[in-house]
Design a protein around this motif. Structure first.
Motif, mmCIF file in Angstrom:
data_model
loop_
_atom_site.group_PDB
_atom_site.id
_atom_site.type_symbol
_atom_site.label_atom_id
_atom_site.label_comp_id
_atom_site.label_asym_id
_atom_site.label_seq_id
_atom_site.Cartn_x
_atom_site.Cartn_y
_atom_site.Cartn_z
ATOM 1 N N PRO A 25 0.797 -1.232 0.000
ATOM 2 C CA PRO A 25 0.000 0.000 0.000
ATOM 3 C C PRO A 25 0.828 1.280 0.000
ATOM 4 O O PRO A 25 0.323 2.358 -0.323
ATOM 5 N N ARG A 26 2.121 1.177 0.355
ATOM 6 C CA ARG A 26 2.970 2.380 0.351
ATOM 7 C C ARG A 26 3.566 2.661 -1.020
ATOM 8 O O ARG A 26 4.286 3.651 -1.191
ATOM 9 N N THR A 27 3.285 1.820 -1.990
ATOM 10 C CA THR A 27 3.887 2.002 -3.322
ATOM 11 C C THR A 27 3.463 3.341 -3.933
ATOM 12 O O THR A 27 2.275 3.666 -3.992
ATOM 13 N N LEU A 28 4.445 4.082 -4.392
ATOM 14 C CA LEU A 28 4.150 5.346 -5.063
ATOM 15 C C LEU A 28 3.784 5.092 -6.529
ATOM 16 O O LEU A 28 4.252 4.125 -7.136
ATOM 17 N N LEU A 29 2.992 5.998 -7.060
ATOM 18 C CA LEU A 29 2.555 5.840 -8.452
ATOM 19 C C LEU A 29 3.758 5.759 -9.402
ATOM 20 O O LEU A 29 3.753 4.954 -10.341
ATOM 21 N N ILE A 30 4.781 6.569 -9.173
ATOM 22 C CA ILE A 30 5.947 6.523 -10.077
ATOM 23 C C ILE A 30 6.598 5.140 -10.051
ATOM 24 O O ILE A 30 7.016 4.629 -11.087
ATOM 25 N N HIS A 31 6.665 4.516 -8.882
ATOM 26 C CA HIS A 31 7.255 3.180 -8.811
ATOM 27 C C HIS A 31 6.325 2.141 -9.434
ATOM 28 O O HIS A 31 6.779 1.185 -10.064
ATOM 29 N N PHE A 32 5.048 2.340 -9.260
ATOM 30 C CA PHE A 32 4.072 1.449 -9.898
ATOM 31 C C PHE A 32 4.266 1.484 -11.418
ATOM 32 O O PHE A 32 4.336 0.457 -12.083
ATOM 33 N N LEU A 33 4.379 2.696 -11.953
ATOM 34 C CA LEU A 33 4.516 2.835 -13.409
ATOM 35 C C LEU A 33 5.838 2.259 -13.903
ATOM 36 O O LEU A 33 5.888 1.515 -14.887
ATOM 37 N N ARG A 34 6.906 2.593 -13.199
ATOM 38 C CA ARG A 34 8.227 2.185 -13.672
ATOM 39 C C ARG A 34 8.503 0.705 -13.415
ATOM 40 O O ARG A 34 9.070 0.018 -14.264
ATOM 41 N N THR A 48 10.549 14.407 -4.049
ATOM 42 C CA THR A 48 9.985 15.253 -2.990
ATOM 43 C C THR A 48 9.037 16.302 -3.561
ATOM 44 O O THR A 48 8.808 17.330 -2.937
ATOM 45 N N SER A 49 8.532 16.072 -4.761
ATOM 46 C CA SER A 49 7.522 16.952 -5.347
ATOM 47 C C SER A 49 8.064 18.297 -5.819
ATOM 48 O O SER A 49 7.298 19.224 -6.031
ATOM 49 N N HIS A 50 9.367 18.393 -6.022
ATOM 50 C CA HIS A 50 9.931 19.678 -6.450
ATOM 51 C C HIS A 50 10.220 19.760 -7.949
ATOM 52 O O HIS A 50 9.994 20.784 -8.567
ATOM 53 N N CYS A 51 10.756 18.688 -8.540
ATOM 54 C CA CYS A 51 11.347 18.844 -9.877
ATOM 55 C C CYS A 51 10.380 18.609 -11.030
ATOM 56 O O CYS A 51 10.586 19.129 -12.118
ATOM 57 N N GLY A 52 9.361 17.810 -10.834
ATOM 58 C CA GLY A 52 8.381 17.567 -11.893
ATOM 59 C C GLY A 52 8.783 16.513 -12.910
ATOM 60 O O GLY A 52 8.036 16.251 -13.856
ATOM 61 N N CYS A 66 5.536 11.035 -7.854
ATOM 62 C CA CYS A 66 6.344 10.634 -6.688
ATOM 63 C C CYS A 66 5.638 10.984 -5.393
ATOM 64 O O CYS A 66 6.097 10.585 -4.323
ATOM 65 N N THR A 67 4.554 11.727 -5.484
ATOM 66 C CA THR A 67 3.843 12.083 -4.257
ATOM 67 C C THR A 67 2.376 11.657 -4.322
ATOM 68 O O THR A 67 1.520 12.239 -3.666
#
Ligand code: FES
Ligand code: FES
Length: 170
Positions: A25-34, A48-52, A66-67
């Motif tokens: 359940p802690r999986t982030l969407l970016i890790h799910f996709l990649r 950390t939600s800064h770079c986009g 990532c967030t």
């Protein structure tokens, strides 16, 4: 004794294809996709939600994946850069714009920039230069100085509005 974390089901439509996976359940969407989908076009920069760099489209909004937990994307429609090209395989107007206007150098920011720009043009099909700059303020580029990224988005806006783009890249 180690704690075991119960896996949860996540069903998402990614680039038009419905997928279901069981994840922590802690999986982030970016890790799910990649990692689950093998869609490595969306990049991880800061986490950390800064770079986009990780920006994708989720239900018509641009989100920094990532967030976002994968679980939050359950039952959503997610689009990544891998799904951006037109159905006939030709480049999306934004991809063409980035190529024609030299809107990238190393390319690390580009997938996130493209997906942010896609949503920006959906929200505002004919943005001014200031509106483009404001619209991509959450996406950082360390290479280009942004000038040609702005021109690439203007190129795409012109093309999508049926106008010829007259400016040259810098
Ligand atoms: S990796 Fe998500 S904002 Fe930087
Ligand atoms: S092209 Fe290198 S970070 Fe943007």
């Amino acid at each position: 004794m180690t704690d075991t974390i119960e896996q949860v089901a996540v069903a998402v439509t990614v680039n038009g294809k419905r997928v279901k996976r069981f994840v922590d359940p802690r999986t982030l969407l970016i890790h799910f996709l990649r990692e689950e989908m093998n869609l490595t076009g969306s990049h991880i920069g800061c986490e950390t939600s800064h770079c986009g760099a990780c920006t994708v489209e989720m239900d018509g909004l641009s989100v920094k994946s990532c967030t976002v937990f994968a679980l939050q994307a359950n039952d959503s429609e997610v689009n990544t850069v891998e799904g951006l090209a037109n159905a006939d395989g030709t480049l999306h107007a934004l991809q063409e714009g980035f190529r024609q206007m030299h809107g990238l150098q190393c390319g690390f920011c580009t997938p996130g920039m493209l997906m942010r720009a896609k949503v920006l043009l959906a929200e505002n099909p004919d943005p001014s230069e200031d509106e483009i700059r404001f619209g991509i303020a959450g996406n950082l580029c360390r290479c280009t100085g942004y000038q040609n990224i702005v021109k690439a988005i203007q190129y795409a806006a012109d093309k999508l509005n049926g106008r010829a783009h007259k400016e040259a890249a810098e």
